[in-house]
Motif scaffolding. Structure first.
Motif, PDB file in Angstrom:
ATOM      1  N   ARG A   1      -9.951   8.092  -3.893  1.00  0.00           N
ATOM      2  CA  ARG A   1     -10.129   7.058  -4.898  1.00  0.00           C
ATOM      3  C   ARG A   1      -9.389   5.822  -4.390  1.00  0.00           C
ATOM      4  O   ARG A   1      -8.296   5.956  -3.819  1.00  0.00           O
ATOM      5  CB  ARG A   1      -9.538   7.527  -6.224  1.00  0.00           C
ATOM      6  CG  ARG A   1      -9.793   6.567  -7.373  1.00  0.00           C
ATOM      7  CD  ARG A   1      -9.304   7.175  -8.677  1.00  0.00           C
ATOM      8  NE  ARG A   1      -9.400   6.177  -9.742  1.00  0.00           N
ATOM      9  CZ  ARG A   1      -8.909   6.338 -10.969  1.00  0.00           C
ATOM     10  NH1 ARG A   1      -8.294   7.469 -11.309  1.00  0.00           N
ATOM     11  NH2 ARG A   1      -9.050   5.394 -11.865  1.00  0.00           N
ATOM     12  N   ALA A   2      -9.953   4.668  -4.582  1.00  0.00           N
ATOM     13  CA  ALA A   2      -9.289   3.460  -4.086  1.00  0.00           C
ATOM     14  C   ALA A   2      -9.838   2.253  -4.818  1.00  0.00           C
ATOM     15  O   ALA A   2     -10.992   2.248  -5.261  1.00  0.00           O
ATOM     16  CB  ALA A   2      -9.520   3.307  -2.582  1.00  0.00           C
TER      17      ALA A   2
ATOM     18  N   GLY B   1       0.806  -1.209   0.000  1.00  0.00           N
ATOM     19  CA  GLY B   1       0.000   0.000   0.000  1.00  0.00           C
ATOM     20  C   GLY B   1       0.839   1.259   0.000  1.00  0.00           C
ATOM     21  O   GLY B   1       1.896   1.329  -0.657  1.00  0.00           O
TER      22      GLY B   1
ATOM     23  N   VAL C   1      -5.098   5.017  -6.808  1.00  0.00           N
ATOM     24  CA  VAL C   1      -5.496   5.436  -5.475  1.00  0.00           C
ATOM     25  C   VAL C   1      -5.223   6.933  -5.351  1.00  0.00           C
ATOM     26  O   VAL C   1      -4.292   7.450  -5.976  1.00  0.00           O
ATOM     27  CB  VAL C   1      -4.747   4.615  -4.393  1.00  0.00           C
ATOM     28  CG1 VAL C   1      -3.266   4.878  -4.444  1.00  0.00           C
ATOM     29  CG2 VAL C   1      -5.287   4.900  -3.018  1.00  0.00           C
TER      30      VAL C   1
ATOM     31  N   ILE D   1      -9.670   9.294   1.794  1.00  0.00           N
ATOM     32  CA  ILE D   1      -9.500   8.474   0.600  1.00  0.00           C
ATOM     33  C   ILE D   1     -10.401   9.070  -0.488  1.00  0.00           C
ATOM     34  O   ILE D   1     -11.626   9.187  -0.317  1.00  0.00           O
ATOM     35  CB  ILE D   1      -9.925   7.010   0.868  1.00  0.00           C
ATOM     36  CG1 ILE D   1      -9.261   6.485   2.147  1.00  0.00           C
ATOM     37  CG2 ILE D   1      -9.627   6.139  -0.353  1.00  0.00           C
ATOM     38  CD1 ILE D   1      -7.758   6.444   2.117  1.00  0.00           C
TER      39      ILE D   1
ATOM     40  N   TRP E   1      -5.991  -2.951   0.937  1.00  0.00           N
ATOM     41  CA  TRP E   1      -4.596  -2.504   0.905  1.00  0.00           C
ATOM     42  C   TRP E   1      -4.295  -1.794   2.218  1.00  0.00           C
ATOM     43  O   TRP E   1      -5.194  -1.582   3.043  1.00  0.00           O
ATOM     44  CB  TRP E   1      -4.305  -1.613  -0.314  1.00  0.00           C
ATOM     45  CG  TRP E   1      -5.178  -0.382  -0.412  1.00  0.00           C
ATOM     46  CD1 TRP E   1      -6.463  -0.339  -0.862  1.00  0.00           C
ATOM     47  CD2 TRP E   1      -4.828   0.951  -0.031  1.00  0.00           C
ATOM     48  NE1 TRP E   1      -6.954   0.934  -0.804  1.00  0.00           N
ATOM     49  CE2 TRP E   1      -5.964   1.760  -0.296  1.00  0.00           C
ATOM     50  CE3 TRP E   1      -3.681   1.550   0.483  1.00  0.00           C
ATOM     51  CZ2 TRP E   1      -5.984   3.138  -0.037  1.00  0.00           C
ATOM     52  CZ3 TRP E   1      -3.699   2.920   0.720  1.00  0.00           C
ATOM     53  CH2 TRP E   1      -4.840   3.694   0.462  1.00  0.00           C
TER      54      TRP E   1
END
Lengths: 649, 649
Positions: free
Chosen positions: B465-466, B424, B445, B463, B471
């Motif tokens: 975008r993921a 990650g 991400v 967050i 992760w």
């Protein structure tokens, strides 16, 4: 000030006026003891060692190369290497027969390199070299003349006007012509010429040398020298001597200049100039001087630091600055009679000047640190050492000013012991000595001093010859004594307590009369002004004038001096062989020993120390350290246990 | 170590192997806050200021003079002045459009001075100048190439192979030809070429640049450079990198060399070499580093001192050594993943790198003292300042390496914030930032970091975008935190205490998820290892990663910082505007103030302090000091009252 009567004694400093008149080498003999041993080693080992190293380094050969026209390619050493020969010739002048053949040979060598107009320097002015006086800031030409002239004066006073004296006078005449009121409007980056010219004026009666010295002093402080990254204070060219409040910049330069200023002030009767130097001395001693008397705390520019910046582990305290400080204090003592100048001279002689040479007189400290953190290597015998290294004394340095400066100082030392005035005789420094002089009215007097000082505190002064009129014998009582412990025992056996300053006895002395001064050379704790941040939470120990230190060779195997903790609730005590024993303990390596980061949030108070961990710590005189192989050493000893270690932070 | 996958990001350091993969300037944007403000000032003021001063000093003109064949008489500045232009071109490479016309103009100017065989240096090699490579110890030719190559690499990575990149490659090819296995068997007195050649190998895939860097490393440490009065350790030429146990000698040289050694070790898989540098880093951080992260305690040779020689008032702590320390720590972090390297980088960034530039970005500290004892003068705007002065920040120095080094470091700073690995993303430094990258398998991400760190201790990571696979997001928890006060709040609102090191959350993150790290930026006392003699009996204060200091402008009129005494039985507390308030008092000038001699036999215990004398003392972040005119300042504050003054001794 009062005019001194004309006299021709063997003296390094012979002012025509002032409170006190110095006694020369023909009047004071050191016959043994602490300084007698060192002067013997100086005469029999150090001077020869320096001559040998000068020859091996090629510095002696520079004069020959100059005479033979090949110096532009053959010259060796730094730009001031000539001065080392002059300092040795001065030392030989004070210690050897004026007709000594080695002195004569080296004198001839020096004289052979002098040019017809009196110019003499092997680094400048010949074909293929930089022109004369093209680099006054760093070239050291006038500085070298200063030492040449001092050597010439030594010869004049010790044995008359020989070749060296003539060479020196030709050089001085050249300087007056080249740098006089209508000559080059400059000064030398390194002072030294000023004291020398005044002394030559005193020795010859020629006022123009004094005038030239005064002119150099007037010129300095107005930015005639180039600015440097160290600032013009490095050269003391930032402000006139009259205006400065403290010594600053390069320590040796500052102290030589101040000495020259006293000389000019005394000869010209310039009370303002003398007061300015006294003001600077006061501030420097109060705020910029190590416990040892050492001066100059910066390695970078060999300079004084800001007030109270006196780190023990980065002490520079150059040996030459110690020599120069003694020169300045002696001049101020002669001018004023104030015993505090003799106090500082004593401190500096025992803890700086005496620290530099090894017992055998063939190795030297250039810098005199007060804390050595790791055992160093043995300096190489076959090549030069870096001057700032302070692991063990080294035989020679690439810049080797200190060995020759120690040599000339020890050679002239008897002249710094005693003075006269119209009232009688003053003893300023204590050593086994015989003193023979004439009081006012040419009344002959002779004394013998016997003492084991500074190992012991008793000083016996026996009258060997005296006029049948009353006169005064004055004895300096050091500032570190205290009234209830310090006694003067008169010829009649009467014992009286004396206070720091001067103890006097006025009477008609008879041959065989003896006075005895009893000084309390018991060891004592010393604490520093809290503004000396670098030694907060520590104590030092002095015994008489001697500063003591812990040295790893006196600790149980495996310990270094940084393990020492002393207990200030106890008192230091005498140990065997001039050692001192202090109560304390040797700390185990702290738990922080292997910490990844040496800063932490503090934990609880220090753990109590079990009685079993307590230990007596043996200290030795600082001047003797590093005489037993590589060691660690510290003068300032921590008192407190560290707080319990906390967590990393 | 594991191979990094091939990638082409805008990176100052792009190892092909190692525990972590860096994120580049195209992946991490700093959007505001402490570092955002400084980067804005850097881009809009500092770079232009430096270009202007370069031009005024004549250093820019050196390239023109070289191209026009008149450099032998017209050259200005020190032998390494070319490197300042290269550092600025590197800074411009990270911050400006690749087609920026000013960059292009300066690039053309530099390229015009390059000789047909690739040689490029305005101080050597042309008619009337010293020959090429005739003074490897002090000439800095290879050092200058190092910065030229780094600038070329910046351009390659930011905008493709332009003229600067070509110039740098020609220079690197020349170095390989001139110093290869069959070329000159020498090394440069100042390391720097090693990191640059490795980076060029990484950027181009040409192994021979790496081989040349490895060859320079192998050659060093065997006495190829001339001995100096500072010893060969000054150049790190005293022993091979593989054998040394601690960094020593000139601090910037030592840190650049160690950085190059890590680069070579990582690329060649030399675990022994990497272990040697880690061992040296450990010992240097444990024993030779200031609380600020500053390195190098000697003014004389800009070098590390012996272990624990860390005087606050003579701290050198050169800004460039801070930059170099961040370079080394970053490389070790990438190689090992150990958060302690990010801890030191944070400390050094906030307390050394951020301390150097003024708020307006047009003046700088070269040295970063921890104790300023007297108010200094305002540095002149129209001429260069001495580098070691530390009164106020100065616009330019005769040796002006630090301003341009700050400029290139701030320009590249986003690249030092975060990394990825197969698991990650790791956040190492906290700043307002937007991070967009791809995880293993090219899964996109995006994160947004919002924080008022170091003023506040909250760090929110949103967050944006993921991927819809689990992760790991890793957050560094600084070594100065403690478990019971440090919390990680997960996207589900669950709060868990985290310990110093790394806090990880592994899950399937959804856009809009937010993690929050709560760091205890409450002020705290800091004590030093008792072997740091110079700060015995004092405490410092840290708040989060920031070191604090007392500054005279915050004291009642007439007081200087040396009057401050703090009371360790109380606790430091937050004051307004990021200040800290500590309990203590302002001591009256001690009775010793006017003592003739600052050392005395100690008297009784300290006098009790009347409650009326107690005072709160305001401290400010060290990085902000000297921003309000001349002042006195100290980081380490005495705790104890001094003992009652005794008598002179």
């Amino acid at each position: 000030m009062r005019e001194n009567t004309a006299r021709s004694s063997i003296l390094p400093v012979a002012p025509n006026r002032g409170r006190l008149r110095p006694l020369g080498l023909d009047e004071v003999k050191i016959t043994g003891g602490f300084w007698g041993r060192r002067r013997h080693t100086n005469a029999t080992a150090t001077i020869g060692h320096c001559l040998d190293r000068m020859a091996r380094a090629g510095w002696t050969g520079n004069f020959r190369a100059a005479a033979e026209g090949r110096v532009h390619r053959d010259r060796r050493g730094r730009e001031f290497a000539d001065s080392e020969m002059y300092k040795l010739l001065e030392a030989m002048g004070w210690t050897r027969d004026p007709h000594d053949s080695e002195t004569a040979a080296f004198t001839d060598l020096v004289a052979s390199a002098q040019e017809p107009d009196g110019y003499l320097n092997t680094a400048f002015g010949r074909p293929g070299q930089q022109p004369r006086y093209s680099d006054l800031a760093w070239g050291h030409e006038l500085y070298c003349y200063g030492h040449l002239i001092q050597a010439g004066v030594a010869q004049m006073r010790a044995g008359g006007e020989g070749e060296l004296a003539k060479t020196a006078r030709r050089a001085a005449d050249h300087v007056c012509a080249a740098f006089g009121p209508h000559g080059i409007d400059g000064v030398c980056g390194h002072p030294g010429i000023e004291t020398a010219l005044v002394e030559l004026a005193r020795a010859t009666g020629e006022e123009r040398y004094l005038a030239q010295a005064a002119l150099f002093l007037e010129r300095r402080g107005h930015g005639r020298l180039a600015d440097t990254e160290f600032g013009r204070a490095y050269f003391q060219d930032d402000m006139p001597v009259l205006e400065a409040d403290v010594l600053r910049g390069h320590a040796v330069r500052a102290l030589y200049l101040a000495s020259g200023a006293v000389d000019v002030a005394v000869e010209t009767g310039d009370e303002d100039l003398l007061a300015a130097v006294i003001r600077q001395w006061d501030a420097t001693v109060a705020r910029r001087t190590y416990l040892t008397g050492g001066m100059g705390s910066h390695h970078r520019d060999e300079s004084f630091g800001d007030d109270f910046v006196l780190p023990p582990d980065r002490a520079y305290s150059e040996t030459c600055a110690g020599v120069a400080s003694v020169m300045l204090s002696w001049r101020l003592l002669l001018a004023t009679g104030d015993p505090r100048y003799a106090d500082l001279a004593e401190r500096t002689l025992f803890n700086v000047v005496a620290t530099s040479p090894s017992d055998d007189g063939r190795a030297f400290f250039y810098a005199n640190t007060l804390h050595r953190r790791r055992r160093g290597a043995v300096p190489p015998a076959d090549r030069d050492s870096p001057r700032a290294e302070s692991s063990l004394r080294a035989p020679w340095f690439a810049v080797s000013c200190c060995p020759t400066n120690v040599a000339r100082t020890l050679a002239a030392l008897p002249a710094y012991l005693a003075t006269t005035d119209d009232a009688g005789i003053q003893l300023h420094q204590y050593a086994d000595a015989e003193i023979t002089t004439a009081l006012a009215g040419r009344r002959a007097v002779a004394l013998t001093v016997r003492t084991d000082y500074p190992s012991g505190g008793g000083v016996a002064v026996r009258i060997d010859r005296a006029p049948d009129h009353p006169w005064t014998l004055s004895l300096r009582v050091p500032a570190w004594t205290r009234g209830a412990t310090t006694w003067l025992v008169g010829p009649d056996g009467a014992r009286r307590a004396v206070a720091p300053g001067t103890a006097e006895v006025t009477r008609v002395f008879r041959p065989g009369d003896e006075l005895r001064l009893e000084l309390p050379v018991t060891p004592r704790w010393i604490a520093a002004d809290p503004r000396v941040d670098a030694v907060r939470g520590t104590l030092a120990v002095q015994r008489g004038p001697l500063v003591y230190c812990a040295e790893s060779v006196d600790l149980p195997a495996g310990h270094e001096v940084d393990a020492v903790r002393v207990d200030p609730s106890g008192e230091p005590a005498d140990g065997p062989d001039d050692t001192v024993v202090v109560p304390g303990r040797l700390s185990a390596p702290a738990p922080e020993h292997d910490a990844a980061w040496p800063y932490r949030t503090p934990g609880g108070p220090p753990a109590a120390v079990p009685d079993a961990d307590r230990a007596d710590i043996t200290l030795v005189p600082y001047h003797s350290w590093a005489g037993r192989g590589p060691s660690t050493m510290r003068v300032w000893l921590p008192t407190a246990e560290p707080p319990s270690p906390g967590r990393e932070s």
